[in-house]
Enzyme design. Sequence first.
Site, PDB file in Angstrom:
ATOM      1  N   LYS A 135       0.840  -1.212   0.000  1.00 49.36           N
ATOM      2  CA  LYS A 135       0.000   0.000   0.000  1.00 49.36           C
ATOM      3  C   LYS A 135       0.870   1.256   0.000  1.00 49.36           C
ATOM      4  O   LYS A 135       0.668   2.169  -0.795  1.00 49.36           O
ATOM      5  CB  LYS A 135      -0.948   0.009   1.225  1.00 49.36           C
ATOM      6  CG  LYS A 135      -1.872  -1.197   1.292  1.00 49.36           C
ATOM      7  CD  LYS A 135      -2.821  -1.143   2.471  1.00 49.36           C
ATOM      8  CE  LYS A 135      -2.147  -1.197   3.826  1.00 49.36           C
ATOM      9  NZ  LYS A 135      -1.465  -2.475   4.134  1.00 49.36           N
ATOM     10  N   ARG A 180      -0.767  -9.485  12.870  1.00 51.16           N
ATOM     11  CA  ARG A 180      -1.343  -8.431  12.009  1.00 51.16           C
ATOM     12  C   ARG A 180      -2.156  -9.054  10.877  1.00 51.16           C
ATOM     13  O   ARG A 180      -3.195  -8.520  10.482  1.00 51.16           O
ATOM     14  CB  ARG A 180      -0.222  -7.536  11.457  1.00 51.16           C
ATOM     15  CG  ARG A 180       0.342  -6.601  12.533  1.00 51.16           C
ATOM     16  CD  ARG A 180       1.708  -6.053  12.172  1.00 51.16           C
ATOM     17  NE  ARG A 180       1.722  -5.250  10.985  1.00 51.16           N
ATOM     18  CZ  ARG A 180       2.850  -4.958  10.297  1.00 51.16           C
ATOM     19  NH1 ARG A 180       4.005  -5.439  10.701  1.00 51.16           N
ATOM     20  NH2 ARG A 180       2.782  -4.200   9.229  1.00 51.16           N
TER      21      ARG A 180
END
Length: 213
Positions: free
Chosen positions: A13, A171
């Site tokens: 990202k 995560r």
Amino acid sequence: MRIILLGPPGAGKGTQAKLIVKDYHIQQLSTGDLLREHRNQDSDLGNEAKHFMDAGNLVPDGIILGMVAAEFKKPYLDPGYILDGFPRTCPQAQGLDNLLVDHNQKLDHVLVLEVPDEELIRRLTARRSCSKCGYIYNLVFNPPQAEGICDLDGADLIHRSDDTEATVQNRLKVYQKQTKPLIDHYEQQGLVRHIDGTGDVKQIYQRILTAIS
Ligand code: AP5
């Protein structure tokens, strides 16, 4: 142009956001970067966020929404933006919907970067970033010329404290449970474009350009 970049940790990202920002003259708003800035400044918010981040858990929605609402008031976002790492929960998506109404704005695209877990772990454990300009390196895929030093400005490279294998595993679980359901929220708004996030950085960027142009 207003874009959300969705995808698991390590999907690229930040890497892709920096390319889009340059070509489209818009701004990147990364909640992860904002939180790390608060931590570096030793602010109350940074100290509150620290233990959630180090464990690979999400920082509470109230903190994130307050932080993003403050950014939305700043003129630097007026030309358009990429939201990187926000929203990450249903209440955050709802909060963003409200902010968009308040600011009379609409989203153009929600890009979902898709990368298999084994590749994400490989990428994150080898990530290093510049302490000054934020440029993102990878010791395997995109190493700096001199070890530990940014090619662009000579500043030290840092290894994020949440990029250990154990924290990355958590995560990934958090992404599956709390963030992936948002894809449905934006599918209903007809905004989602799925992007194959594997392969060369430039190749992935081309796929993004095709999806948004
Ligand atoms: P955040 O900073 O947002 O991290 P993240 O979402 O886990 O994403 P990353 O920054 O790890 O990965 P990325 O997709 O940007 O990949 P990158 O381009 O760097 O969040 C950190 C923490 O802050 C969270 O865990 C949470 O605690 C808190 N937080 C943040 N926002 C929050 C929110 N909204 N709500 C609650 N809590 C929040 O690339 C990764 C590596 O791969 C790099 O080394 C790169 O060089 C390499 N790479 C990239 N593309 C390729 C490629 N195509 N091939 C090979 N290598 C590649």
